[in-house]
Design an enzyme around this catalytic site. Structure first.
Site, PDB file in Angstrom:
ATOM      1  N   GLU A 114       0.865  -1.190   0.000  1.00 30.68           N
ATOM      2  CA  GLU A 114       0.000   0.000   0.000  1.00 30.68           C
ATOM      3  C   GLU A 114       0.893   1.228   0.000  1.00 30.68           C
ATOM      4  O   GLU A 114       2.009   1.172   0.511  1.00 30.68           O
ATOM      5  CB  GLU A 114      -0.854   0.047   1.290  1.00 30.68           C
ATOM      6  CG  GLU A 114      -1.876  -1.051   1.390  1.00 30.68           C
ATOM      7  CD  GLU A 114      -2.473  -1.147   2.795  1.00 30.68           C
ATOM      8  OE1 GLU A 114      -2.389  -0.167   3.555  1.00 30.68           O
ATOM      9  OE2 GLU A 114      -2.997  -2.218   3.113  1.00 30.68           O
ATOM     10  N   LYS A 116       2.371   4.493   1.427  1.00 27.04           N
ATOM     11  CA  LYS A 116       2.484   5.012   2.791  1.00 27.04           C
ATOM     12  C   LYS A 116       2.160   6.504   2.733  1.00 27.04           C
ATOM     13  O   LYS A 116       2.955   7.311   2.242  1.00 27.04           O
ATOM     14  CB  LYS A 116       3.894   4.777   3.331  1.00 27.04           C
ATOM     15  CG  LYS A 116       4.050   5.163   4.783  1.00 27.04           C
ATOM     16  CD  LYS A 116       5.361   4.612   5.331  1.00 27.04           C
ATOM     17  CE  LYS A 116       5.487   4.824   6.821  1.00 27.04           C
ATOM     18  NZ  LYS A 116       5.517   6.216   7.234  1.00 27.04           N
ATOM     19  N   ASP A 118       1.652  10.203   3.801  1.00 24.57           N
ATOM     20  CA  ASP A 118       2.399  11.017   4.757  1.00 24.57           C
ATOM     21  C   ASP A 118       1.468  12.003   5.463  1.00 24.57           C
ATOM     22  O   ASP A 118       1.376  13.174   5.100  1.00 24.57           O
ATOM     23  CB  ASP A 118       3.523  11.759   4.036  1.00 24.57           C
ATOM     24  CG  ASP A 118       4.624  12.165   4.998  1.00 24.57           C
ATOM     25  OD1 ASP A 118       4.569  11.734   6.175  1.00 24.57           O
ATOM     26  OD2 ASP A 118       5.522  12.908   4.577  1.00 24.57           O
ATOM     27  N   TYR A 224      -7.049   2.175   6.406  1.00 20.91           N
ATOM     28  CA  TYR A 224      -6.241   1.018   6.000  1.00 20.91           C
ATOM     29  C   TYR A 224      -6.097  -0.062   7.067  1.00 20.91           C
ATOM     30  O   TYR A 224      -5.396  -1.038   6.864  1.00 20.91           O
ATOM     31  CB  TYR A 224      -4.862   1.462   5.506  1.00 20.91           C
ATOM     32  CG  TYR A 224      -4.103   2.381   6.454  1.00 20.91           C
ATOM     33  CD1 TYR A 224      -3.688   1.947   7.718  1.00 20.91           C
ATOM     34  CD2 TYR A 224      -3.780   3.679   6.079  1.00 20.91           C
ATOM     35  CE1 TYR A 224      -2.999   2.777   8.573  1.00 20.91           C
ATOM     36  CE2 TYR A 224      -3.091   4.529   6.933  1.00 20.91           C
ATOM     37  CZ  TYR A 224      -2.711   4.065   8.171  1.00 20.91           C
ATOM     38  OH  TYR A 224      -2.034   4.896   9.020  1.00 20.91           O
ATOM     39  N   LYS A 312      10.949   2.890   2.722  1.00 22.23           N
ATOM     40  CA  LYS A 312      10.983   4.359   2.659  1.00 22.23           C
ATOM     41  C   LYS A 312      11.746   4.818   1.412  1.00 22.23           C
ATOM     42  O   LYS A 312      12.853   4.347   1.147  1.00 22.23           O
ATOM     43  CB  LYS A 312      11.701   4.907   3.906  1.00 22.23           C
ATOM     44  CG  LYS A 312      10.957   4.668   5.210  1.00 22.23           C
ATOM     45  CD  LYS A 312       9.716   5.525   5.344  1.00 22.23           C
ATOM     46  CE  LYS A 312       9.964   6.831   6.033  1.00 22.23           C
ATOM     47  NZ  LYS A 312       9.986   6.863   7.450  1.00 22.23           N
ATOM     48  N   CYS A 406       9.965  50.539   0.151  1.00 20.89           N
ATOM     49  CA  CYS A 406       9.385  49.590  -0.800  1.00 20.89           C
ATOM     50  C   CYS A 406      10.241  49.511  -2.070  1.00 20.89           C
ATOM     51  O   CYS A 406      10.559  50.546  -2.647  1.00 20.89           O
ATOM     52  CB  CYS A 406       7.969  50.035  -1.146  1.00 20.89           C
ATOM     53  SG  CYS A 406       7.267  49.136  -2.521  1.00 20.89           S
ATOM     54  N   CYS A 409       7.884  51.323  -4.976  1.00 23.28           N
ATOM     55  CA  CYS A 409       7.509  52.739  -5.006  1.00 23.28           C
ATOM     56  C   CYS A 409       8.368  53.609  -4.093  1.00 23.28           C
ATOM     57  O   CYS A 409       8.236  54.825  -4.098  1.00 23.28           O
ATOM     58  CB  CYS A 409       6.034  52.907  -4.621  1.00 23.28           C
ATOM     59  SG  CYS A 409       5.731  52.638  -2.862  1.00 23.28           S
ATOM     60  N   CYS A 424       4.273  47.236   2.283  1.00 20.46           N
ATOM     61  CA  CYS A 424       4.385  48.610   1.799  1.00 20.46           C
ATOM     62  C   CYS A 424       3.106  49.318   2.218  1.00 20.46           C
ATOM     63  O   CYS A 424       2.007  48.835   1.974  1.00 20.46           O
ATOM     64  CB  CYS A 424       4.521  48.631   0.284  1.00 20.46           C
ATOM     65  SG  CYS A 424       4.402  50.306  -0.357  1.00 20.46           S
ATOM     66  N   CYS A 429       0.777  52.359  -4.169  1.00 18.40           N
ATOM     67  CA  CYS A 429       2.038  51.778  -4.636  1.00 18.40           C
ATOM     68  C   CYS A 429       1.799  51.012  -5.933  1.00 18.40           C
ATOM     69  O   CYS A 429       0.903  50.169  -6.022  1.00 18.40           O
ATOM     70  CB  CYS A 429       2.595  50.824  -3.576  1.00 18.40           C
ATOM     71  SG  CYS A 429       3.959  49.816  -4.183  1.00 18.40           S
TER      72      CYS A 429
END
Ligand code: IVH
Length: 678
Positions: A114, A116, A118, A224, A312, A406, A409, A424, A429
């Site tokens: 099956e 695995k 995560d 499962y 794994k 910024c 601008c 900003c 801007c």
């Protein structure tokens, strides 16, 4: 007291809703339209509201709302939740196979492989078919009670028909990659720390004190295994998976039975690359002895079963150098640092850039220009810096500083109280305007094809657009001033903009770029309010009562619609013919569902072609002339023979205003007092 009839009706509705939710969420094969489903659901909500005594905890209306129980009360498992030993290559798999066979004293062993998943493992307790408890794995002996949050996961049944009296279903709660990417984007914009991967995001979402937040996170579940269970007649893992599917759980379809370990090795090889294309993260494959009698004979250590192991896959990482740290602007004016990297291959693509999210993230990992870093892809898509290789430093790497002005601008940059984000502060801007325009036209927003960043830049440079409403008044002639914009491309762009007018309220709310309001939040508001006028009229308390909408979003939406500049934009969009009401994806229930319409005469607010697009988007069909099948005529000024024919046939006729109102466009009701032409 509720009468028998009412109780029966509620039960019948629950059963139907359960069945259709299963068809929709688990099988992805709906048999009815969203509209029909909503109708049933609303009927049940109304019945239960009128007769609170008939509400059952497993009613489909009870998914969101319960309180997270006592800050995740600790509960001891009847059967421990074991972990798995790991193997990393074919030879270790063969050793596992030898141990299994030696211990069983036979070579007759079948394996199931099956994926695995995560995520994080979950134990679901069902009593007489009713979900009564959801527990995280904790330390394997004692788990944490997250029932209220687990109930918000749509693919986890709240009630199972024909279930044994007691059963524990085990599986993995996970966050799909797309949801993860969206969540982290929203967190960056909101100045929150991002999650490192889908698993952490799933774990963080399950550990929320407010189930409304979990509900908005789009978690999912694969079943499962079973824990302590009475009266279930299954003898192999294969049978168990089938039984779990029969109980209406989502079961990952990519399992397979093998009669030798060489087959298993082939199986894990097959998924090494293919797993990247999945919609969720996997970190390996689980190999299980199929036969339960053999499993029992093999037994377990205190930690792991001896009848299973996890193969794994190596986590994909690459090492490269940070050439520069640059700062770019997001749609709400957030300045986001990212690393320009020396190009490097990683999990199938060349990576040149990784987001660094915000200054706190950079400080936490201590990332500097010139550093060597280990990078990985979160959710298989987004390049992220895992760690700095400090031993490779020369001592000349400068500590990163956020710019004080910024980069677009030159305006003032500020860190907002309690946020990790710098913004900003200049509302005019050019960078903020640009990002807003790009966001508005982007795929998940109004999806205007061909209107990407470079076209937006040209439009801004020529002064053709100042705000998103200007997209709808562009004409093909004007557009041809732009570089690399021929006649055809210009016409396509105009058509694409016109086409996007009918996307509907959910897309539009998201497209406006309201701080904190993501695509999901926009959908939730649309489901509740249906029109932009209703959203604009809602106070903070009402907004906050929406499932999945917290205080921060509610405040931000309220503030947005109480800023005159934004109201002006909404008016401009409406005048340009943008639909500001809910548009159902399925045609049924849409404003022109089932209509066969003919357009005639001149419309003041839009061309006939555009009007036609709106009709089609709202479920109707457009005909070029009035025939026996015509159900509707929309008549502008100077309408001629078509209108007469329609009148002669007794077909319904709409004026332009009536058409606009029915389409949920600007409530442009004629105020002049002029009588309707008809
Ligand atoms: S079986 C006693 N099957 O992997 C057997 N586990 O490293 C228990 N996992 O804690 C697990 N996908 O959270 C099994 N198809 C799968 C799985 C799976 C993911 C997780 C599970 C477990 C961890 C062990």
């Amino acid at each position: 007291m509720a009468s028998e009839d009412i109780i029966e009706r509620a039960e019948a509705l629950r059963k139907e809703i359960r069945r259709h939710s299963y068809l929709y969420y688990v099988l992805d094969r709906p048999e009815i339209t969203d509209f029909e489903f909503d109708k049933m659901y609303r009927e049940l909500v109304t019945l239960e509201a009128e007769h609170p005594e008939i509400v059952t905890p497993d009613s489909p209306t009870q998914r969101v709302g319960g309180k997270a129980s006592d800050d995740f009360r600790k509960v001891r498992f009847r059967k421990p939740m074991l972990s798995l030993t790991n193997v990393f290559n074919a030879e270790e798999l063969r050793e596992f196979d030898r141990r299994v066979k030696a211990s069983l004293g036979t070579d007759e062993v079948e394996y199931i492989t099956e994926l695995k998943i995560d995520g994080l493992s979950m134990n679901l307790v069902y009593e007489d078919g009713r979900l009564v408890q959801g527990l995280t794995r904790g330390d394997g002996r004692v788990g944490e009670d997250v029932t209220a949050n687990v109930k918000t996961i749509r693919t986890i049944p709240l009630y199972i028909e024909n279930a044994p009296p007691y059963m524990e279903i085990r599986g993995e709660v996970y966050m799909p990659r797309k949801s993860f990417a969206r969540l982290n984007e929203e967190r960056d914009e909101a100045g929150l720390m991002p999650f490192a991967n889908c698993r952490n995001a799933a774990a963080g979402s399950l550990r929320q004190l407010d189930p409304h937040v979990t509900a908005a996170r789009n978690l999912d579940f694969f079943a499962y295994a079973i824990g302590e269970t009475e009266g279930l007649d299954v003898h192999t893992q294969e049978e168990l998976l089938r039984q779990l599917a029969a109980f209406h759980f989502r079961v990952n379809p990519n399992y397979r039975k093998w009669d030798s370990i060489e087959g298993v090795i082939e199986g894990v090889g097959e998924w090494a690359e293919k797993r990247r294309t999945l919609e969720y993260d996997t970190d390996g494959m689980v190999v299980k002895v199929n036969d339960f009698r053999q499993q029992d004979a093999l037994g377990a250590t205190v930690k792991d079963p001896k009848w299973a192991t996890a193969y794994k896959y190596p986590p994909e990482e690459a090492v490269t150098q940070v050439e520069h740290i640059i700062v770019t602007m997001g749609r709400t004016g957030v300045l986001t640092p990212s690393a320009d990297l020396a190009p490097v291959r990683l999990a199938g693509t060349t990576v040149k850039r990784a987001t660094l999210h915000n200054l706190d993230f950079i400080r936490e990992k201590d990332i500097r220009e010139g550093d060597w870093v280990r990078i990985y892809k979160a959710g298989e898509i987004i390049p992220e810096v895992a760690a700095v290789l400090k031993e490779k430093r020369t001592g000349k790497e400068p500590e990163f500083q956020m710019p004080e002005t910024c980069p677009v601008c030159g305006g003032k940059v500020e860190r907002v109280e309690g946020e990790a984000a710098y913004r900003c502060m200049n509302p005019r801007c050019g960078g903020v305007v640009r990002e807003k325009l790009i966001h508005f036209a982007s795929r998940d927003a109004m999806d205007i094809e061909g209107l990407g960043p470079s076209v937006v830049d040209s439009l801004l440079a020529c002064g053709l657009v100042k705000d998103p409403a200007d997209f709808y008044t562009l004409d093909a002639g004007e557009l041809q001033q732009l570089e690399r914009m021929g006649e055809k491309r210009a016409a396509n762009l105009v058509a694409a903009a016109a086409d996007s007018r009918g996307r509907g309220l959910a897309k539009l709310l998201f497209a406006l770029g309201i701080r904190f309001l993501g695509a999901k939040g926009a959908e939730l508001l649309t489901e509740k309010y249906h029109t932009i006028e209703a959203v604009m009229a809602a106070d903070e308390a009402s907004l906050q009562e929406t499932d999945g909408i917290g205080k921060v979003i509610a405040q931000s939406v309220y503030a947005y619609f109480h800023d005159e500049r934004n109201l002006e934009l909404v008016r401009k969009l409406q005048q340009a013919g943008v639909v500001t009401a809910e548009v159902k994806e399925t045609a049924e229930g849409a404003a022109f569902a089932g209509e066969r319409a003919v357009l005639t005469g001149k419309l003041a607010s839009m061309g006939r072609r555009e009007a036609g697009e709106i009709i089609r988007r709202l479920g109707g069909e457009v005909q070029s002339s009035v025939t026996k099948t015509t159900t509707l005529v929309i008549a502008g000024t100077d309408a001629g023979s078509k209108l007469e024919k329609a009148r002669a046939q007794g077909v319904t006729i709409l004026t332009e205003d009536e058409f606009l109102r029915r389409a949920g466009l600007a409530p442009a009701a004629s105020e002049s007092g002029e009588p309707s032409l008809f």
